[in-house]
Design an enzyme around this catalytic site. Structure first.
Site, PDB file in Angstrom:
ATOM      1  N   ARG A  53     -35.908  -6.445   1.836  1.00  0.00           N
ATOM      2  CA  ARG A  53     -36.463  -6.278   0.480  1.00  0.00           C
ATOM      3  C   ARG A  53     -37.948  -5.911   0.501  1.00  0.00           C
ATOM      4  NH1 ARG A  53     -33.553 -11.204  -0.422  1.00  0.00           N
ATOM      5  NH2 ARG A  53     -31.497 -10.728  -1.225  1.00  0.00           N
ATOM      6  N   LYS A  67     -43.638   7.186  -4.388  1.00  0.00           N
ATOM      7  CA  LYS A  67     -42.247   7.628  -4.599  1.00  0.00           C
ATOM      8  C   LYS A  67     -41.582   7.789  -3.233  1.00  0.00           C
ATOM      9  CE  LYS A  67     -42.128  10.059  -9.017  1.00  0.00           C
ATOM     10  NZ  LYS A  67     -41.946  11.367  -9.680  1.00  0.00           N
ATOM     11  N   GLU A  99     -48.197  22.535  -4.157  1.00  0.00           N
ATOM     12  CA  GLU A  99     -48.571  21.303  -4.883  1.00  0.00           C
ATOM     13  C   GLU A  99     -50.061  21.335  -5.259  1.00  0.00           C
ATOM     14  OE1 GLU A  99     -46.249  19.401  -5.958  1.00  0.00           O
ATOM     15  OE2 GLU A  99     -44.610  19.275  -4.515  1.00  0.00           O
ATOM     16  N   LYS A 103     -54.199  12.725  -8.439  1.00  0.00           N
ATOM     17  CA  LYS A 103     -52.885  12.057  -8.459  1.00  0.00           C
ATOM     18  C   LYS A 103     -53.058  10.545  -8.599  1.00  0.00           C
ATOM     19  CE  LYS A 103     -48.381  11.613  -6.364  1.00  0.00           C
ATOM     20  NZ  LYS A 103     -47.356  12.103  -5.467  1.00  0.00           N
ATOM     21  N   GLU A 116     -43.462   6.099 -13.775  1.00  0.00           N
ATOM     22  CA  GLU A 116     -43.073   7.217 -14.640  1.00  0.00           C
ATOM     23  C   GLU A 116     -42.371   6.716 -15.892  1.00  0.00           C
ATOM     24  OE1 GLU A 116     -42.348  10.809 -12.186  1.00  0.00           O
ATOM     25  OE2 GLU A 116     -40.653  11.118 -13.504  1.00  0.00           O
ATOM     26  N   ARG A 165     -46.794  10.454 -15.802  1.00  0.00           N
ATOM     27  CA  ARG A 165     -46.585  10.895 -14.420  1.00  0.00           C
ATOM     28  C   ARG A 165     -45.681  12.135 -14.338  1.00  0.00           C
ATOM     29  NH1 ARG A 165     -45.714   7.220  -8.934  1.00  0.00           N
ATOM     30  NH2 ARG A 165     -45.583   9.027  -7.557  1.00  0.00           N
ATOM     31  N   ASN A 169     -44.681  16.855 -12.156  1.00  0.00           N
ATOM     32  CA  ASN A 169     -43.438  17.586 -11.916  1.00  0.00           C
ATOM     33  C   ASN A 169     -43.460  18.998 -12.480  1.00  0.00           C
ATOM     34  OD1 ASN A 169     -40.362  16.776 -11.219  1.00  0.00           O
ATOM     35  ND2 ASN A 169     -41.823  15.122 -10.903  1.00  0.00           N
ATOM     36  N   HIS A 209     -41.111  21.773 -11.272  1.00  0.00           N
ATOM     37  CA  HIS A 209     -40.120  21.152 -10.399  1.00  0.00           C
ATOM     38  C   HIS A 209     -38.698  21.244 -10.936  1.00  0.00           C
ATOM     39  CE1 HIS A 209     -43.604  19.673  -8.282  1.00  0.00           C
ATOM     40  NE2 HIS A 209     -42.905  18.897  -7.475  1.00  0.00           N
ATOM     41  N   HIS A 254     -36.522  22.536  -8.216  1.00  0.00           N
ATOM     42  CA  HIS A 254     -35.485  21.688  -7.601  1.00  0.00           C
ATOM     43  C   HIS A 254     -34.104  22.336  -7.748  1.00  0.00           C
ATOM     44  CE1 HIS A 254     -37.735  17.540  -7.582  1.00  0.00           C
ATOM     45  NE2 HIS A 254     -38.044  18.292  -6.552  1.00  0.00           N
ATOM     46  N   HIS A 308     -39.462  22.842  -0.018  1.00  0.00           N
ATOM     47  CA  HIS A 308     -39.771  22.274  -1.338  1.00  0.00           C
ATOM     48  C   HIS A 308     -40.990  22.940  -1.992  1.00  0.00           C
ATOM     49  CE1 HIS A 308     -40.278  19.188  -4.402  1.00  0.00           C
ATOM     50  NE2 HIS A 308     -41.548  19.158  -4.061  1.00  0.00           N
TER      51      HIS A 308
HETATM   52  P1  NAD Z   1     -41.192  18.406   5.967  1.00  0.00           P
HETATM   53  O1  NAD Z   1     -41.425  16.970   6.068  1.00  0.00           O
HETATM   54  O2  NAD Z   1     -39.810  18.900   6.186  1.00  0.00           O
HETATM   55  O3  NAD Z   1     -42.179  19.152   6.973  1.00  0.00           O
HETATM   56  C1  NAD Z   1     -42.125  20.557   7.069  1.00  0.00           C
HETATM   57  C2  NAD Z   1     -41.943  21.016   8.523  1.00  0.00           C
HETATM   58  O4  NAD Z   1     -43.188  20.851   9.219  1.00  0.00           O
HETATM   59  C3  NAD Z   1     -40.929  20.192   9.314  1.00  0.00           C
HETATM   60  O5  NAD Z   1     -40.216  21.050  10.138  1.00  0.00           O
HETATM   61  C4  NAD Z   1     -41.800  19.254  10.155  1.00  0.00           C
HETATM   62  O6  NAD Z   1     -41.152  18.847  11.325  1.00  0.00           O
HETATM   63  C5  NAD Z   1     -42.993  20.114  10.427  1.00  0.00           C
HETATM   64  N1  NAD Z   1     -44.266  19.433  10.676  1.00  0.00           N
HETATM   65  C6  NAD Z   1     -44.718  18.282  10.143  1.00  0.00           C
HETATM   66  N2  NAD Z   1     -45.983  18.075  10.524  1.00  0.00           N
HETATM   67  C7  NAD Z   1     -46.332  19.090  11.324  1.00  0.00           C
HETATM   68  C8  NAD Z   1     -47.533  19.452  12.007  1.00  0.00           C
HETATM   69  N3  NAD Z   1     -48.642  18.719  11.903  1.00  0.00           N
HETATM   70  N4  NAD Z   1     -47.554  20.583  12.755  1.00  0.00           N
HETATM   71  C9  NAD Z   1     -46.431  21.377  12.820  1.00  0.00           C
HETATM   72  N5  NAD Z   1     -45.277  21.110  12.187  1.00  0.00           N
HETATM   73  C10 NAD Z   1     -45.245  19.977  11.427  1.00  0.00           C
HETATM   74  O7  NAD Z   1     -41.629  18.988   4.537  1.00  0.00           O
HETATM   75  P2  NAD Z   1     -42.900  18.715   3.596  1.00  0.00           P
HETATM   76  O8  NAD Z   1     -43.176  20.012   2.979  1.00  0.00           O
HETATM   77  O9  NAD Z   1     -43.976  17.998   4.303  1.00  0.00           O
HETATM   78  O10 NAD Z   1     -42.307  17.710   2.512  1.00  0.00           O
HETATM   79  C11 NAD Z   1     -41.279  18.109   1.642  1.00  0.00           C
HETATM   80  C12 NAD Z   1     -40.567  16.867   1.141  1.00  0.00           C
HETATM   81  O11 NAD Z   1     -41.482  16.058   0.402  1.00  0.00           O
HETATM   82  C13 NAD Z   1     -39.413  17.176   0.218  1.00  0.00           C
HETATM   83  O12 NAD Z   1     -38.296  16.419   0.597  1.00  0.00           O
HETATM   84  C14 NAD Z   1     -39.909  16.726  -1.143  1.00  0.00           C
HETATM   85  O13 NAD Z   1     -38.881  16.287  -1.988  1.00  0.00           O
HETATM   86  C15 NAD Z   1     -40.845  15.601  -0.771  1.00  0.00           C
HETATM   87  N6  NAD Z   1     -41.880  15.323  -1.775  1.00  0.00           N
HETATM   88  C16 NAD Z   1     -42.057  14.035  -2.152  1.00  0.00           C
HETATM   89  C17 NAD Z   1     -43.053  13.712  -3.051  1.00  0.00           C
HETATM   90  C18 NAD Z   1     -43.296  12.268  -3.402  1.00  0.00           C
HETATM   91  O14 NAD Z   1     -44.075  12.020  -4.328  1.00  0.00           O
HETATM   92  N7  NAD Z   1     -42.712  11.317  -2.709  1.00  0.00           N
HETATM   93  C19 NAD Z   1     -43.884  14.709  -3.568  1.00  0.00           C
HETATM   94  C20 NAD Z   1     -43.684  16.029  -3.163  1.00  0.00           C
HETATM   95  C21 NAD Z   1     -42.672  16.324  -2.252  1.00  0.00           C
HETATM   96  N1  GLY Z   2     -44.715  14.380  -6.796  1.00  0.00           N
HETATM   97  C1  GLY Z   2     -44.415  13.821  -8.062  1.00  0.00           C
HETATM   98  C2  GLY Z   2     -44.864  12.419  -8.208  1.00  0.00           C
HETATM   99  O1  GLY Z   2     -45.367  11.811  -7.288  1.00  0.00           O
HETATM  100  O2  GLY Z   2     -44.727  11.864  -9.250  1.00  0.00           O
END
Ligand code: NAD
Ligand code: GLY
Length: 347
Positions: free
Chosen positions: A114, A136, A178, A217, A227, A232, A236, A239, A243, A254
């Site tokens: 938990r 998130k 972003e 942010k 949210e 918040r 998006n 998005h 999405h 993404h």
């Molecule tokens: P990702 O985590 O898939 O990374 C992109 C690629 O880069 C991967 O192949 C990874 O292995 C590689 N990589 C990572 N660090 C590296 C580095 N330093 N050098 C070389 N390669 C590297 O994708 P992302 O774009 O980082 O994240 C996308 C995800 O984030 C999506 O799933 C999206 O839904 C999520 N997201 C979440 C929030 C949130 O608020 N939680 C906000 C925006 C996006």
């Molecule tokens: N990336 C959207 C949020 O954090 O709310």
């Protein structure tokens, strides 16, 4: 740029350290603590020696990289590893990777006993400017993005620009998605981007922009952590359509879909008179800094099905869109599904 400290006064407080030296600060913070570092196979391949040097006592667990692995199976691989490593509630889960690792390890930390302590060390631009901050966490499930998740704040986020040096250009573009989104929500950030179009691949400049985006942010999340008031939702922008495209096509990442989503939705904002044509053109011009080629929407009917699953929606037949209104301003538009489908057909 000097290291910046940004505090989030959330229910469970969170502190972001951003700048050169952040990884050393993480090493210091975790020294002598029981920690499991969760990373992905790509980051592990690039950074295993550095991780071993900075965190000699930590265990490292690398999951398969990529969005298609942001699923139940990988989540349970992480939970299994936590159990095998005898983590307890005061142990740390350290998410060291992009947004995929951050979202999944964050959810595992929220679920295990938990709640175990969580630290984020984001290694992509997108994760540094957005996903590692704000709490998130989620996995994709049954073809729906981020549908199983939790709000769970990391106690510390360490954003070190050293990781950006190995990022492929395409991943920088995803982070720009972003960043540009934030620029449409915050006039000062938007102006800074517009005035420095030629510097969008200059890592020093990106580091400065990253700190601005995190500060923006943090301010939004502090006011609407879960949210619930609606504020918040502004994070998006683009998005809903982004999405839907991501689920429909899944070939890009993404951040790229966020750029394409914002571009397509700027036409809806213009048609619905949420913003002027002149401003919509400014929006598209800002997006083109990162994404000059925008594909058309491939299948409007399927797109609507996915958009109807968006978490911002209320009710089952309307689609919520966060649209640009004017410099630094946005508006939420609730569109009946049929009308949204017509727009997608035209786009
Ligand atoms: P990702 O985590 O898939 O990374 C992109 C690629 O880069 C991967 O192949 C990874 O292995 C590689 N990589 C990572 N660090 C590296 C580095 N330093 N050098 C070389 N390669 C590297 O994708 P992302 O774009 O980082 O994240 C996308 C995800 O984030 C999506 O799933 C999206 O839904 C999520 N997201 C979440 C929030 C949130 O608020 N939680 C906000 C925006 C996006
Ligand atoms: N990336 C959207 C949020 O954090 O709310």
């Amino acid at each position: 740029m000097k290291m910046q400290t940004i505090r989030l006064h959330t229910k469970s407080p969170s502190t972001v350290l951003c700048g050169a030296g952040a990884l050393d600060a993480a090493a210091e913070y975790l020294k002598g603590k029981d920690a499991l570092i969760v990373t992905d196979t790509n980051v592990d391949r690039l950074y295993a020696p550095l991780i071993a040097e900075k965190f000699p006592a930590a265990q490292v667990f690398a999951v398969p990289a990529g969005e298609r692995n942001k699923n139940k199976k990988t989540l349970f691989l992480i939970l299994d590893e936590m159990l095998r490593s005898h983590l307890h509630r005061s142990s740390f889960v350290v998410a060291l990777g992009g947004g995929v690792v951050g979202d999944m390890a964050g959810l595992a930390a929220a679920l295990y006993m938990r709640g175990t302590r969580l630290v984020q060390i984001p290694t992509t631009l997108l994760a540094q400017v957005d996903s590692s901050v704000g709490g998130k966490t989620a996995i994709d499930y049954n073809g729906v993005k981020n549908v199983i998740g939790a709000f769970y704040q990391p106690e510390r986020v360490f954003c070190d620009p050293l990781f950006l040096k190995t990022l492929p250009r395409r991943e920088i573009k995803c982070g720009l998605g972003e960043i540009i989104k934030t620029g449409l929500l915050d006039a000062a950030i938007g102006d800074k981007i517009a005035q420095n179009r030629g510097r969008m691949h200059d890592l020093g400049f990106l580091q400065e922009l990253a700190a601005d985006c995190i500060r923006f942010k943090a301010h939004v999340v502090e006011q609407d952590e879960t949210e619930s008031s609606g504020l918040r939702k502004c994070l998006n922008m683009g998005h809903t359509t982004g999405h839907a495209l991501e689920l429909l096509c899944g070939r890009r990442s993404h951040g790229e879909y966020v750029l394409i989503g914002m571009w397509l939705e700027s036409y809806i904002a213009e048609e619905e008179e949420i913003c002027s044509r002149e401003y919509a053109e400014q929006v598209r011009s800002l997006i083109s800094v990162a994404e000059p080629k925008i594909p058309s929407f491939p299948n409007a009917r399927e797109g609507v099905k996915y958009a109807l699953l968006d978490k911002k929606n209320e009710g089952k037949s309307n689609v919520s869109l966060i649209l640009p209104k004017a410099r630094g301003e946005y508006a939420e538009l609730i569109l009946p599904a049929e009308k949204y489908e017509k727009y997608l057909e035209r786009l």
